[in-house]
Design an enzyme around this catalytic site. Sequence first.
Site, short mmCIF file in Angstrom:
data_model
loop_
_atom_site.label_atom_id
_atom_site.label_comp_id
_atom_site.label_asym_id
_atom_site.label_seq_id
_atom_site.Cartn_x
_atom_site.Cartn_y
_atom_site.Cartn_z
N THR A 41 -5.98 -2.09 4.44
CA THR A 41 -5.81 -1.57 3.09
C THR A 41 -4.32 -1.47 2.79
OG1 THR A 41 -5.62 0.81 3.59
CG2 THR A 41 -7.85 -0.12 3.44
N GLU A 42 -3.96 -1.62 1.52
CA GLU A 42 -2.56 -1.53 1.15
C GLU A 42 -1.97 -0.15 1.43
OE1 GLU A 42 -4.85 -1.33 -2.85
OE2 GLU A 42 -5.17 -2.04 -0.80
N ALA A 43 -2.86 0.85 1.58
CA ALA A 43 -2.39 2.21 1.85
C ALA A 43 -1.89 2.36 3.29
CB ALA A 43 -3.51 3.21 1.60
#
Length: 658
Positions: free
Chosen positions: A323-325
């Site tokens: 995930t980009e997080a």
Amino acid sequence: MKKNKVISAEEAIALIRQNDVVTTTGFVQSCIPEALHAALEKRFVETGAPRDLTLIMTAGAGDSKGLGTGRLHHEGLLKRVIAANFGRMPKVAKAAQDNKITGYNLPQGVISQLYRACAAGQPGLFSKVGLHTYVDPRHGGGRVNTVTQDEIVKVVEVDGEEWLFYTATKIDVAFIRGTSADPAGNISFEKEALTLDCLAQAMAARNNGGIVIAQVERIVDDGFLLPKDVRVPGILVDCVVLAEPEMHRMNYGVQHDAALAGQIRVPVAGMKKMPLDARKIIARRAAFELPPNGVVNLGVGAPEGISAVANEEKVTPYITLTTEAGAVGGVLASGSSFGAATNADCVIDQNQMFDFYDGGGLDMTCLGLAECDQHGNVNTSMFGGRLNGCGGFINISQNARCVVFAGTFTVGGLETAIEDGKLRIVTEGRSQKFLPQVEQITFSGSYAQMRSQPVIYVTERCVFQLTDEGLELIEVAPGIDIERDILPHMGFRPIIKQPALMDARLFRDEPMELLADLLNLNLSERVSYDSERNILFVNLEGWHARVKSDIDDLRKVLVGACKKAGQRVNSVVNHDGFRINENLYDDYASMIQYLAANYYATTTRYATSAFLRLKMEEALNRRGLAPHVFERKEDAHAFVDGLDKKIRRASTAIASAA
């Protein structure tokens, strides 16, 4: 003596001045310093101060109903917003659309990386992310309304290449969040699902002479935190606020989940099987694009279903979801926990994840789409009168090696049925997604073509592919009529040549044996040898070369078959329905060159797709190889037979002369 930095939320918020630039952490519904947002709102409502703040944030941080940054909607509190997502603070978005505040919608990764630029005292960030989208100053510069005039994005040229330069905005106040703090302000994150940009945000504010306010759920004694557990050192932190449990939830739907925090590992084999409906068909078809042993990012909505399909088909061990997080590996969470992962391999800072993405680390991404046009442009940022924002969409879609956009063909009341392996449209959606022109370009089809980026668009009833000519219809679901179920519900006519049927396995409520396809386990069954005619038949119909390892697998199979034949062979290759990612044509031509030099007497191929024939001919010509690419199977066979006769006559003549 060390100063005790633990104070109340009210005391901390009292330090914020009029016109300050405030940045806050949080991702969707996770890791939000709710106590700080609530205290800021309370102070403003009661006193009318501080006024005219600038808010800088990456992903949306709220529940879309008034929590998180949604608390900051009160008129006069904000004068400017720089954010990647406005959808989770709809009243703030409405103020921007009504020209009551100025605002910029920039890519999430850009804002995330700008924190580091601020921390390092740099004037801004050079990036290609955003070129040819609405962020490009030639198309609006990311400004969200007419009262926003300042230009904070510029086009610059470096060594003959275009770049965007994003101006850094100095930060006065940083809201961050962790789990534990000692009196000196050292912060650890042991119970947090993500670390996001807290370190970079704190450093950016501190180095600008600003203040850093950290929200935590517990205070520990000096010396309790191990050095490597401290993610934000106390030298960067001015104030520590101890939050009540309800104001320090892991996310709005979960108080705390040890598996999401990486404190324990839990069994996930029992993931619930998706029902066979339109959403699963889309996820299944998109799953056929998964790169074996590749790194993948999945967006919200329809793309989330790929995770469940991958688990059902037992291919999860062969891909790494991210995930980009910042989560790497494990099973991606959804709902209020989106952005985190159960049983993650690791969690890195958000800005570092975007470094990886921007540098081309993603093998594939699957993202949703709100609007798409005839040029392959996609809009997810502003549509239907709503300012939603791009989030990480631009970073991810521009830089992944392969892009799959996934979503239903129409929206608003769409009902479908699957009967006897066929799809039937029961009730058509009220709104079209495929329009003559998108309202805003969040993904540029022409820019993707310039960079030979493979892009497909998957719906429940058909699949499109981005080509040099525009959007081409390449697959249609069984039971779907193009004239009845597709064209009347589009705002333009796509390129239609010879679309194939979508794989029948997608419409059966049983495992698809996807693993065999992804790992090319049955590739040898596509090759046969006619010893009497000395012809090697290679049937690549319906096969998809997604990554270079697919071509390597094919090379091994062909070399093995040629060695078994014991002589140079004439090969005939069926490319009908064959798909190869745009960036692999040269690798494919290299394989043919190797085989021609070592194992083939001659080779010919056929494909009904004019586009494929053209690309194949271009790739082979670049390597000095005779293409011999025909449209019809009969022509390919006639070429080989004719060449074989010539060789036999020549051999006979040589023997007679001897």
